[in-house]
Design an enzyme around this catalytic site. Structure first.
Site, PDB file in Angstrom:
ATOM      1  CG  HIS A 229     -29.851  -2.503  -0.356  1.00 32.25           C
ATOM      2  ND1 HIS A 229     -29.089  -2.308  -1.577  1.00 32.25           N
ATOM      3  CD2 HIS A 229     -30.427  -3.706  -0.662  1.00 32.25           C
ATOM      4  CE1 HIS A 229     -29.235  -3.416  -2.199  1.00 32.25           C
ATOM      5  NE2 HIS A 229     -29.812  -4.271  -1.788  1.00 32.25           N
ATOM      6  CG  HIS A 270     -20.927   0.316  -2.910  1.00 23.02           C
ATOM      7  ND1 HIS A 270     -20.512  -0.914  -3.024  1.00 23.02           N
ATOM      8  CD2 HIS A 270     -22.084   0.647  -3.335  1.00 23.02           C
ATOM      9  CE1 HIS A 270     -21.508  -1.533  -3.479  1.00 23.02           C
ATOM     10  NE2 HIS A 270     -22.364  -0.861  -3.901  1.00 23.02           N
ATOM     11  CG  ASP A 327     -28.932   4.484  -4.321  1.00 25.74           C
ATOM     12  OD1 ASP A 327     -28.334   3.689  -3.427  1.00 25.74           O
ATOM     13  OD2 ASP A 327     -29.843   3.990  -4.953  1.00 25.74           O
TER      14      ASP A 327
HETATM   15  C1  SDX Z   1     -26.872   0.301  -2.711  1.00 26.64           C
HETATM   16  O1  SDX Z   1     -24.205  -3.599  -1.939  1.00 26.64           O
HETATM   17  C2  SDX Z   1     -24.369  -3.136  -3.090  1.00 26.64           C
HETATM   18  O2  SDX Z   1     -23.926  -3.297  -4.184  1.00 26.64           O
HETATM   19  C3  SDX Z   1     -25.552  -2.118  -2.869  1.00 26.64           C
HETATM   20  C4  SDX Z   1     -25.929  -1.479  -4.202  1.00 26.64           C
HETATM   21  C5  SDX Z   1     -26.777  -2.164  -5.223  1.00 26.64           C
HETATM   22  O3  SDX Z   1     -26.648  -2.038  -6.373  1.00 26.64           O
HETATM   23  O4  SDX Z   1     -27.463  -3.532  -4.738  1.00 26.64           O
HETATM   24  O5  SDX Z   1     -24.806  -0.886  -4.770  1.00 26.64           O
HETATM   25  C6  SDX Z   1     -27.002  -0.065  -3.600  1.00 26.64           C
HETATM   26  O6  SDX Z   1     -27.314  -0.142  -1.681  1.00 26.64           O
HETATM   27  C7  SDX Z   1     -25.625   1.624  -2.589  1.00 26.64           C
HETATM   28  C8  SDX Z   1     -25.452   1.972  -0.954  1.00 26.64           C
HETATM   29  C9  SDX Z   1     -26.724   3.156  -0.651  1.00 26.64           C
HETATM   30  N1  SDX Z   1     -26.807   3.441   0.508  1.00 26.64           N
HETATM   31  C10 SDX Z   1     -26.365   4.815   1.055  1.00 26.64           C
HETATM   32  O7  SDX Z   1     -26.023   5.526   0.304  1.00 26.64           O
HETATM   33  C11 SDX Z   1     -26.344   5.010   2.290  1.00 26.64           C
HETATM   34  C12 SDX Z   1     -25.288   5.934   2.926  1.00 26.64           C
HETATM   35  N2  SDX Z   1     -24.138   5.055   2.951  1.00 26.64           N
HETATM   36  C13 SDX Z   1     -23.728   4.281   3.808  1.00 26.64           C
HETATM   37  O8  SDX Z   1     -24.539   4.025   4.813  1.00 26.64           O
HETATM   38  C14 SDX Z   1     -22.469   3.295   3.919  1.00 26.64           C
HETATM   39  O9  SDX Z   1     -21.811   3.867   3.106  1.00 26.64           O
HETATM   40  C15 SDX Z   1     -23.073   1.845   3.250  1.00 26.64           C
HETATM   41  C16 SDX Z   1     -24.256   1.242   4.051  1.00 26.64           C
HETATM   42  C17 SDX Z   1     -23.193   1.800   1.918  1.00 26.64           C
HETATM   43  C18 SDX Z   1     -21.791   0.968   3.683  1.00 26.64           C
HETATM   44  O10 SDX Z   1     -21.663   1.046   4.957  1.00 26.64           O
HETATM   45  P1  SDX Z   1     -20.382   0.525   5.612  1.00 26.64           P
HETATM   46  O11 SDX Z   1     -19.891  -0.898   4.833  1.00 26.64           O
HETATM   47  O12 SDX Z   1     -20.726   0.288   7.209  1.00 26.64           O
HETATM   48  O13 SDX Z   1     -19.596   1.472   5.467  1.00 26.64           O
HETATM   49  P2  SDX Z   1     -17.941   1.197   5.799  1.00 26.64           P
HETATM   50  O14 SDX Z   1     -17.664   0.191   6.559  1.00 26.64           O
HETATM   51  O15 SDX Z   1     -17.407   1.367   4.317  1.00 26.64           O
HETATM   52  O16 SDX Z   1     -17.603   2.764   6.420  1.00 26.64           O
HETATM   53  C19 SDX Z   1     -16.474   2.981   6.471  1.00 26.64           C
HETATM   54  C20 SDX Z   1     -16.479   4.282   7.518  1.00 26.64           C
HETATM   55  C21 SDX Z   1     -17.042   4.318   8.885  1.00 26.64           C
HETATM   56  O17 SDX Z   1     -16.513   5.235   9.555  1.00 26.64           O
HETATM   57  P3  SDX Z   1     -15.430   4.958  10.508  1.00 26.64           P
HETATM   58  O18 SDX Z   1     -16.085   3.777  11.712  1.00 26.64           O
HETATM   59  O19 SDX Z   1     -14.076   4.081   9.760  1.00 26.64           O
HETATM   60  O20 SDX Z   1     -14.797   6.170  11.274  1.00 26.64           O
HETATM   61  O21 SDX Z   1     -16.980   5.317   6.776  1.00 26.64           O
HETATM   62  C22 SDX Z   1     -18.147   5.872   7.296  1.00 26.64           C
HETATM   63  C23 SDX Z   1     -18.389   4.706   8.413  1.00 26.64           C
HETATM   64  O22 SDX Z   1     -19.047   5.446   9.485  1.00 26.64           O
HETATM   65  N3  SDX Z   1     -19.383   6.219   6.494  1.00 26.64           N
HETATM   66  C24 SDX Z   1     -19.818   7.148   6.150  1.00 26.64           C
HETATM   67  C25 SDX Z   1     -20.611   6.807   5.198  1.00 26.64           C
HETATM   68  N4  SDX Z   1     -20.683   5.609   4.875  1.00 26.64           N
HETATM   69  C26 SDX Z   1     -19.505   5.239   5.583  1.00 26.64           C
HETATM   70  N5  SDX Z   1     -19.596   8.378   6.869  1.00 26.64           N
HETATM   71  C27 SDX Z   1     -20.505   9.535   6.259  1.00 26.64           C
HETATM   72  N6  SDX Z   1     -21.455   9.293   5.437  1.00 26.64           N
HETATM   73  C28 SDX Z   1     -21.531   7.909   4.738  1.00 26.64           C
HETATM   74  N7  SDX Z   1     -22.585   7.858   3.841  1.00 26.64           N
END
Ligand code: SDX
Length: 392
Positions: A229, A270, A327
């Protein structure tokens, strides 16, 4: 309006509340605060005006804004006892740990005689939190530097006052660079609110129990700290430093695609945006402009640009609709403003306090609101009888 949402991965979610504060369309990449598009607020507004808008629902008249800014300015000071409190932390404590502790402790300074059923008392708590969070944040930084704490200057506007409290040292006059204040003000606007993200939902969950507003906002800081997050901005800088050069970008992409590695590209993806995060677009443009105006040449920007370019062309990321989020670039700007990496999420928390407070006010004003109580799918044992220890 059914309150049911289906995520890309088939997960469904039911709405946790009704809110009139922020609207997001994740597929269209739309973000609006009280109906105003983020792009227009970024271009024309200021962070303090956005904080007023989020709390009150309307843009202020000149007179209302002046009185709001004056209220905030006159609540920036901290009780002297905070100095003992902050003195109890190790000098190398993470500033988010300090911020969480200090905000939660505000309940012992300002809570015991307040009735939050009274809208006036709720408003006063909101003003105190928005006013004091920069003072506390700056105090955390100065404590870690071994510098004396700085009093807020009421004649300065909100963000400039914060930068002054952060960086002013007795030995030399602080050269306040207007570019830095304007850049930070814009980053605060972009981070102010974002609907029911993890930390805002936490604030509302804690608020639904009737806990005091300082405990609610401290719980928001706790949730924001996680690298999935708000902690992502700090994690992005660490990742870019580890990648080191544009030549190593493909290795990082390949590692992020290998599930076994457990490595994710920080600043990508996201829960809601399955298109470009509109904030990331604004920050991306801003990064070049700010570094240019500050005369900063940061090799990490080349690494970030190369990483973004390679990921956006890669099927793994395209199929999963993974784009840079808010971010991804913000840390490069914070670094150019000489804000240390471990303070990046504190910057996010200062801005998001305005959103958290707005949601708390909205929730507390709703006579229908109920205590939060999510349910679960039980996957544990069927009923079974107790076995004495000597029979196990
Ligand atoms: C913020 O909610 C909000 O609004 C938050 C925010 C706010 O203003 O409050 O916008 C701020 O928190 C932004 C997010 C910051 N976090 C990161 O940048 C950390 C890296 N990103 C992630 O870990 C991830 O993308 C999340 C946590 C943001 C979302 O996670 P999810 O919901 O588990 O991702 P998803 O279900 O959309 O994933 C789909 C696929 C998965 O692969 P499969 O199982 O389908 O094969 O995409 C992959 C995930 O493994 N994946 C990534 C990835 N994010 C998702 N693979 C590589 N790198 C990534 N960053």
């Amino acid at each position: 309006d059914t309150g049911c949402f289906t995520y890309d991965n088939g997960f469904t979610a039911t709405a946790s509340c009704k809110s009139a504060i922020t609207y997001i369309d994740g597929d269209a990449g739309v973000l609006m605060y009280r109906g105003y598009p983020i792009e227009q607020l970024a271009e024309h507004s200021s962070f303090l005006e956005v904080a007023y808008l989020l709390m009150n629902g309307e843009l202020p008249t000149e007179q209302k804004f002046a009185s709001f800014a004056d209220d905030i300015a006159h609540h920036t000071m901290l009780h002297e006892a905070f100095k003992q409190f902050i003195g109890g932390f190790r000098h190398d404590a993470h500033p988010m740990a300090m911020l969480m502790g200090m905000l939660g402790s505000m309940a012992s300074f300002y809570h015991n005689n307040h009735d939050y059923d009274d809208p006036e008392q709720r408003h006063l708590a909101a003003i105190r939190l928005i006013a004091k969070v920069p003072t506390i944040a700056a105090a955390c930084y100065r404590y870690s530097m071994g510098w004396p704490l700085r009093f807020p200057r009421n004649n300065l506007e909100y963000v400039t006052r914060f930068l002054h409290m952060m960086f002013e040292v007795p030995s030399e006059p602080l050269q306040m660079n207007p570019v830095a204040a304007k850049a930070l003000d814009l980053l605060f606007i972009l981070h102010a609110d974002h609907e029911q993200n993890a930390s805002t939902s936490t604030v509302r969950m804690v608020g639904s129990t009737g806990a005091n507003p300082y405990a609610c906002i401290a719980s928001g800081v706790a949730a924001l700290w996680g690298p999935a997050h708000g902690g992502a901005n700090e994690a992005v800088l660490k990742m870019l430093n580890e990648i080191g050069s544009p030549a190593n970008v493909q290795n990082a992409i390949d590692k992020a695609k290998d599930k076994e590695s457990g490595f994710r590209l920080m600043g990508f993806g996201h829960r809601v945006y399955k298109n470009f995060d509109p904030r990331a677009k604004i920050i991306r443009e801003m990064t070049y402009k700010v570094l240019n105006e500050l005369g900063v040449n940061d090799p990490l920007l080349d690494v970030a640009m190369k990483l973004e370019e390679a990921a956006l062309k890669d099927d793994y990321f395209i199929q999963r609709k993974l784009y840079p989020n808010v971010d991804f670039y913000s840390g490069i700007i914070y670094k150019a403003l000489k804000i240390p990496t471990d303070m990046f999420t504190v910057m996010f928390a200062i801005a998001r306090t305005s959103g958290w407070v707005a949601h708390w006010l909205e929730q507390q004003a709703d006579p229908e609101q109920k205590i939060g109580r999510p349910r679960q799918i039980y996957v544990g044992h069927d009923k079974r009888d107790y076995v004495a220890i000597d029979k196990r």
